[in-house]
Enzyme design. Structure first.
Site, short mmCIF file in Angstrom:
data_model
loop_
_atom_site.label_atom_id
_atom_site.label_comp_id
_atom_site.label_asym_id
_atom_site.label_seq_id
_atom_site.Cartn_x
_atom_site.Cartn_y
_atom_site.Cartn_z
N TYR A 3 0.84 -1.20 0.00
CA TYR A 3 0.00 0.00 0.00
C TYR A 3 0.88 1.25 0.00
O TYR A 3 0.59 2.21 -0.70
CB TYR A 3 -0.92 0.01 1.23
CG TYR A 3 -1.94 1.12 1.15
CD1 TYR A 3 -3.20 0.88 0.60
CD2 TYR A 3 -1.65 2.41 1.58
CE1 TYR A 3 -4.13 1.89 0.48
CE2 TYR A 3 -2.58 3.44 1.47
CZ TYR A 3 -3.82 3.17 0.93
OH TYR A 3 -4.74 4.18 0.81
N PHE A 54 -7.80 21.76 -24.58
CA PHE A 54 -8.06 20.33 -24.69
C PHE A 54 -9.26 20.04 -23.79
O PHE A 54 -9.42 20.65 -22.74
CB PHE A 54 -6.85 19.45 -24.32
CG PHE A 54 -7.21 17.99 -24.52
CD1 PHE A 54 -7.38 17.48 -25.79
CD2 PHE A 54 -7.50 17.17 -23.43
CE1 PHE A 54 -7.81 16.18 -26.00
CE2 PHE A 54 -7.93 15.87 -23.63
CZ PHE A 54 -8.09 15.36 -24.92
N THR A 55 -10.10 19.10 -24.22
CA THR A 55 -11.41 18.87 -23.58
C THR A 55 -11.33 18.72 -22.05
O THR A 55 -11.92 19.50 -21.32
CB THR A 55 -12.05 17.61 -24.19
OG1 THR A 55 -11.12 16.53 -24.09
CG2 THR A 55 -12.40 17.84 -25.66
N ASP A 104 1.53 20.45 -20.28
CA ASP A 104 0.85 19.18 -20.52
C ASP A 104 1.83 18.35 -21.34
O ASP A 104 2.02 18.56 -22.54
CB ASP A 104 -0.46 19.41 -21.28
CG ASP A 104 -1.22 18.10 -21.53
OD1 ASP A 104 -0.57 17.03 -21.53
OD2 ASP A 104 -2.44 18.16 -21.74
N ARG A 122 -13.40 15.53 -33.82
CA ARG A 122 -12.71 16.60 -33.10
C ARG A 122 -13.18 17.92 -33.71
O ARG A 122 -12.45 18.58 -34.44
CB ARG A 122 -11.19 16.47 -33.20
CG ARG A 122 -10.60 15.24 -32.58
CD ARG A 122 -10.27 15.28 -31.10
NE ARG A 122 -11.37 15.24 -30.17
CZ ARG A 122 -11.25 14.84 -28.90
NH1 ARG A 122 -10.10 14.43 -28.42
NH2 ARG A 122 -12.27 14.86 -28.07
N PHE A 131 -19.09 14.85 -26.11
CA PHE A 131 -18.71 14.02 -27.26
C PHE A 131 -18.55 12.54 -26.90
O PHE A 131 -18.72 11.67 -27.74
CB PHE A 131 -17.41 14.54 -27.89
CG PHE A 131 -16.23 14.52 -26.94
CD1 PHE A 131 -16.03 15.56 -26.06
CD2 PHE A 131 -15.35 13.46 -26.92
CE1 PHE A 131 -14.97 15.54 -25.15
CE2 PHE A 131 -14.28 13.43 -26.03
CZ PHE A 131 -14.10 14.48 -25.15
O1 PLI Z 1 -7.19 10.58 -21.08
P1 PLI Z 1 -6.39 11.04 -19.88
O2 PLI Z 1 -7.22 11.38 -18.71
O3 PLI Z 1 -5.28 10.10 -19.52
O4 PLI Z 1 -5.60 12.37 -20.33
C1 PLI Z 1 -6.24 13.55 -20.66
C2 PLI Z 1 -5.47 14.29 -21.71
C3 PLI Z 1 -4.75 15.39 -21.36
N1 PLI Z 1 -4.06 16.11 -22.29
C4 PLI Z 1 -4.05 15.76 -23.60
C5 PLI Z 1 -3.28 16.60 -24.55
C6 PLI Z 1 -4.75 14.65 -24.02
O5 PLI Z 1 -4.70 14.31 -25.31
C7 PLI Z 1 -5.49 13.88 -23.06
C8 PLI Z 1 -6.28 12.77 -23.45
N2 PLI Z 1 -6.50 12.52 -24.72
C9 PLI Z 1 -7.27 11.57 -25.26
C10 PLI Z 1 -8.05 10.58 -24.45
C11 PLI Z 1 -7.31 11.49 -26.71
O6 PLI Z 1 -7.95 10.58 -27.25
O7 PLI Z 1 -6.67 12.34 -27.34
#
Ligand code: PLI
Length: 473
Positions: free
Chosen positions: A85, A137-138, A228, A395, A462
């Site tokens: 843990y 980014f979303t 990021d 997108r 989406f």
């Molecule tokens: O999907 P996560 O939670 O591991 O990460 C989120 C995320 C953060 N920043 C960027 C630039 C991304 O592209 C991103 C996730 N992207 C996805 C899931 C994609 O399909 O592009």
């Protein structure tokens, strides 16, 4: 008549061919269901490729997130999982890998990227704050908004033009950033949010020169600069290829130099870092780390596992090291380019230059007769699936969501359908099949009619929205 000797792709293009720096040890069978069955599956999925069952998909280009193939070393690493843990030895391996290759002092594991985005947003954003970034980014923007902040896009104008051939379309426009600072005051900007490569712009890179100028500007105003780092190893490849002075530097050196210009980073390790699940958050500042280390136990798990198992942290530590290999990145981006070259030769409209992780079809030029409010990029994703079982992702207007203040759709200039290439998973033959399917959809473009959204969830619509076709074909 003498038999004509077939030319390799490299000979046809006037250069030598390259091949992936790996061979395949284990395979996963694929199957393709009939067109009729695809039609039924699509209807059941509400014309949203996120709602398809993967068993009904042939070549899955939905995302490069968590879909990569791990190496034999990573699989072996899983057997070294220390599932204590607290204080797992795999955490210390992960911490060392992040410190070595990304250079930050303090490291926390998270279950994936958005877990890290949540923590950093809660720790440093206050209601009424403003966060400038190089395109939204979303999930990143949503966590900034949920913490009370307002996101401002300060990317260069070229990023919004799919035909602009500038080499670094991910760069920040420093004049736009200066204007925002003047307008809202530096004290209302907890950090500048920098991403490389820029996903929603087509995987477009940020130059080292821009990052350096941004560091100078943010330091002058006393503003933090957070990164990021999700696809920063791929970003480093473009710097090596395009920026004067970097041709002889390794991906690892370039990555480290870039990160050293920033104060911290969040990471979706499911992309560059070659694991199927995981993320991390890293900062240099002791006080912010103290806050984050406390928050992580509330939302993710103890600070030495943060939502990951020991074996997953081990695979991630090994994946980080593999992800900065020059041979790996060259082959990875080379495969994306191969698909882009085929489509360009056939005059299919795509975002140019081709970016790091995907080909982005330009749905506005693909379907000029479909208005943006009828979801042309979503329509194209549905048509591609119907044609061949290839799964892609919207997108465009669906991904952009609604303006929190007006409630109206945000209508991004870029209306794109993304063919995202998982790392180390598909072959050149798969890329040929994909290109031919896109070509077939392009040839049949006049028949497409668009979609209406009939169910819309509140957050990140989406992922779960449902659609119905507009009119008969
Ligand atoms: O999907 P996560 O939670 O591991 O990460 C989120 C995320 C953060 N920043 C960027 C630039 C991304 O592209 C991103 C996730 N992207 C996805 C899931 C994609 O399909 O592009």
């Amino acid at each position: 008549m003498p038999h004509e000797i077939p030319q390799t792709m490299g000979q046809q293009l006037g250069r030598r061919s390259w091949a992936e720096p790996w061979k395949i040890k284990m395979v996963e069978p694929l199957r393709v269901i009939s067109r009729e069955a695809r039609g039924r599956a699509l209807e059941e999925a509400g014309y949203n490729t996120f709602l398809l069952r993967s068993d009904d998909v042939y070549i899955d280009l939905l995302t490069d997130s968590g879909t990569s193939a791990m190496s034999d070393r990573q699989w072996a690493g899983l057997m070294l999982g220390d599932e204590s843990y607290a204080g797992s030895r795999n955490f210390y391996h992960l911490e060392e890998a992040v410190r070595t290759y990304y250079g930050y002092r303090h490291v926390l594991p998270t279950h994936q990227g958005r877990g890290a985005e949540h923590l950093i947003s809660q720790a440093v954003i206050k209601p009424g704050d403003h966060i400038p970034g190089n395109m939204y980014f979303t999930t990143t923007r949503l966590h900034q908004e949920l913490a009370g902040g307002t996101f401002h896009d300060v990317i260069v104008d070229a990023a919004h033009d799919p035909q602009d051939l500038s080499p670094f379309k991910g760069d920040m426009d420093l004049a736009k950033l200066e204007r925002l600072i003047e307008e809202v005051g530096a004290e209302r900007i907890p950090y500048v949010s920098l991403a490389g490569t820029v996903n929603m712009a087509g995987g477009q890179p940020v130059s080292m020169a821009n990052a350096r100028a941004l560091r100078e500007l943010t330091t002058r105003h006393g503003i933090r600069l957070f990164l990021d780092a999700t696809r920063m190893a791929e970003n480093a490849f473009f710097i090596q290829e395009r920026e004067p002075g970097y041709a002889d530097r390794t991906i690892a050196e370039i990555l480290r130099e870039f990160c050293d210009l920033t104060d911290g980073a969040w990471m979706s390790a499911k992309k560059d870092n070659l694991v199927n699940i995981g993320g991390w958050l890293a900062v240099n500042d002791d006080a912010i780390f103290e806050e984050l280390r406390n928050l992580v136990v509330v939302y993710e798990g103890l600070h030495t596992y943060g939502g990951m198992s020991g074996r997953d942290m081990e695979a991630l530590a090994i994946g980080i090291e593999e992800s900065v290999s020059d041979d790996h990145i060259r082959a990875r981006i080379g495969q994306v380019r191969y698909l882009g070259e085929l489509l360009t030769d056939w005059d299919v409209p795509i975002v140019q230059p081709v970016g790091g992780h995907a080909i982005f079809l330009d749905a506005k030029r693909f379907y000029p007769h479909i208005p943006q409010d009828a979801f042309p990029a979503q329509t194209l994703a549905a048509e591609l699936y119907l044609d061949s079982g290839v799964r892609s992702m919207e997108r465009g207007i669906a991904s952009a969501g609604r303006d929190p203040s007006t409630g109206d759709h945000m209508r991004p200039r870029l209306e794109l359908t993304r063919l995202t290439i998982p790392r180390r998973v598909y072959t050149q033959a798969h890329m040929d099949v994909v290109a031919e399917s896109v070509k077939a959809a392009y040839d049949a473009r006049h028949r497409a009619r668009g979609l209406a959204m009939v169910y819309e969830p509140k957050y990140l619509r989406f992922f779960q929205a449902r659609f119905e076709p507009l009119g008969a074909a």
